[in-house]
Design an enzyme around this catalytic site. Structure first.
Site, short mmCIF file in Angstrom:
data_model
loop_
_atom_site.label_atom_id
_atom_site.label_comp_id
_atom_site.label_asym_id
_atom_site.label_seq_id
_atom_site.Cartn_x
_atom_site.Cartn_y
_atom_site.Cartn_z
N ASN A 191 0.88 -1.17 0.00
CA ASN A 191 0.00 0.00 0.00
C ASN A 191 0.91 1.22 0.00
OD1 ASN A 191 -1.76 2.09 0.44
ND2 ASN A 191 -2.41 1.43 2.49
N GLU B 151 -7.02 4.76 7.68
CA GLU B 151 -6.80 6.19 7.40
C GLU B 151 -8.02 6.81 6.75
OE1 GLU B 151 -3.04 5.60 5.41
OE2 GLU B 151 -2.21 4.92 7.32
N GLU C 145 -5.62 -4.88 10.29
CA GLU C 145 -4.59 -3.87 10.53
C GLU C 145 -4.90 -3.14 11.84
OE1 GLU C 145 -2.56 -2.70 6.54
OE2 GLU C 145 -4.13 -1.26 7.00
N SER D 273 3.22 -2.28 10.28
CA SER D 273 4.66 -2.38 10.55
C SER D 273 5.23 -3.76 10.23
CB SER D 273 4.98 -1.97 11.99
OG SER D 273 4.61 -0.62 12.21
N LYS E 199 0.14 4.22 -0.20
CA LYS E 199 -0.49 5.42 0.40
C LYS E 199 -0.22 6.61 -0.53
CE LYS E 199 -0.24 3.14 4.80
NZ LYS E 199 -0.24 3.22 6.25
N GLY F 293 2.35 2.20 10.76
CA GLY F 293 3.32 3.28 10.63
C GLY F 293 4.01 3.65 11.94
N HIS G 116 -9.69 1.29 4.68
CA HIS G 116 -8.40 1.46 5.38
C HIS G 116 -8.62 2.40 6.56
CE1 HIS G 116 -4.30 2.53 6.31
NE2 HIS G 116 -3.95 1.43 5.69
P1 13P Z 1 2.93 0.25 7.66
O1 13P Z 1 3.42 -1.05 7.07
O2 13P Z 1 3.71 1.44 7.18
O3 13P Z 1 2.78 0.18 9.14
O4 13P Z 1 1.45 0.47 7.06
C1 13P Z 1 0.53 -0.55 7.16
C2 13P Z 1 -0.66 -0.17 6.36
O5 13P Z 1 -1.42 0.69 6.74
C3 13P Z 1 -0.89 -0.87 5.10
O6 13P Z 1 -2.15 -0.61 4.60
#
Ligand code: 13P
Length: 251
Positions: free
Chosen positions: A8, A97, A166, A210, A10, A172, A95
């Site tokens: 992803n 976010e 997740e 992560s 982002k 992150g 997601h």
């Molecule tokens: P990270 O791997 O940067 O923690 O992000 C995970 C994520 O949100 C994937 O959709």
């Protein structure tokens, strides 16, 4: 079942950076014996570029969101039909976010999953609890509620989705769920999916938060972890390839 490793990106990338990243992934993947399934979920604006760069590469591409509507007056949104025109295979829906910054409700996420399926796109349905919810012992209630909304909307077609667990506190932050913590939640999601699905094992359940080159093998070795949804590490060729290599060894 083959594992699925999905990146992803982002809101990261540029025409030049995408080219370098994808060339590195393709070159590395060619050296992996019987690789797992691999996909990248990209900013929609790069769909034509990525379609060209990944043609016949064995790497699939996906969007990070899809509209719950078919077409019309929905400024800023992208429909499933539009994504299909670029041979887009997957779309992330729900997601954390988007739930957090765009106020997407369980019902909105479920409608997006339903619309994606209608256009032949596999929704990767993201679920996960916040730190406060984990600390107050609500993890299972939250993830089951989020998944139930999707099952309610798509019925038996839930066999056709991909689910991604997740935990919000692991995204992150460098703070990964332990393999045991992740497995515990995946087992609960598996039971819920098997009960709703017409296909034995139900859909694949990815872990995200992560995941990196160092912890991937332990996480992917858990019985109910069928792959990974990778944020930061999917932007670095060696890291993403290490995760793919680990996933390709475990069946
Ligand atoms: P990270 O791997 O940067 O923690 O992000 C995970 C994520 O949100 C994937 O959709």
């Amino acid at each position: 079942m083959k594992k699925l490793i999905a990146g992803n990106w982002k809101m990261n990338g540029s025409l030049a950076a995408n080219e370098v990243l994808l060339a590195g992934i393709k070159a590395g993947l060619a050296t992996v014996e019987s690789p797992c399934d691999v996909a990248v979920c990209i900013p929609g604006i790069y769909m034509p570029q990525v379609q060209t760069l990944l043609a016949n590469s064995g790497v699939a591409w996906g969007a990070q969101d899809v509209s719950a509507h078919e077409s019309g007056a929905y400024t800023g949104e992208t429909s499933g039909a539009m994504l299909r025109e670029f041979a887009c295979r997957y779309a992330l829906v729900g997601h954390s976010e988007r739930r957090q910054y765009h106020g997407e409700s369980d019902a909105a996420v479920a409608a997006k999953a339903q619309r994606a399926l209608a256009f032949g796109i596999t929704p990767i349905v993201c679920v996960g609890e916040s730190l406060a919810e984990r600390e107050s012992g609500e993890t299972m209630t939250v993830v089951k509620r989020q998944l139930a909304a999707v099952i309610h909307a798509v019925g038996h077609c839930v066999s056709e989705v991909v689910v991604a667990y997740e935990p919000v506190w692991a995204i992150g932050t460098g703070r990964t769920a332990s393999p045991e913590q992740a497995q515990e939640v995946h087992a609960v999601l598996r039971a819920q999916l098997v009960a709703a699905s017409t296909r034995g094992q139900g859909p694949r359940i990815l872990y995200g938060g992560s995941m990196n080159a160092a912890n991937a093998a332990d996480l992917l070795g858990q019985p109910d972890i069928d792959g990974g949804l990778i944020g930061g590490a999917s932007l670095k060729v060696p890291d993403f390839l290490s995760i793919i290599a680990a996933a390709s060894l475990i069946r």
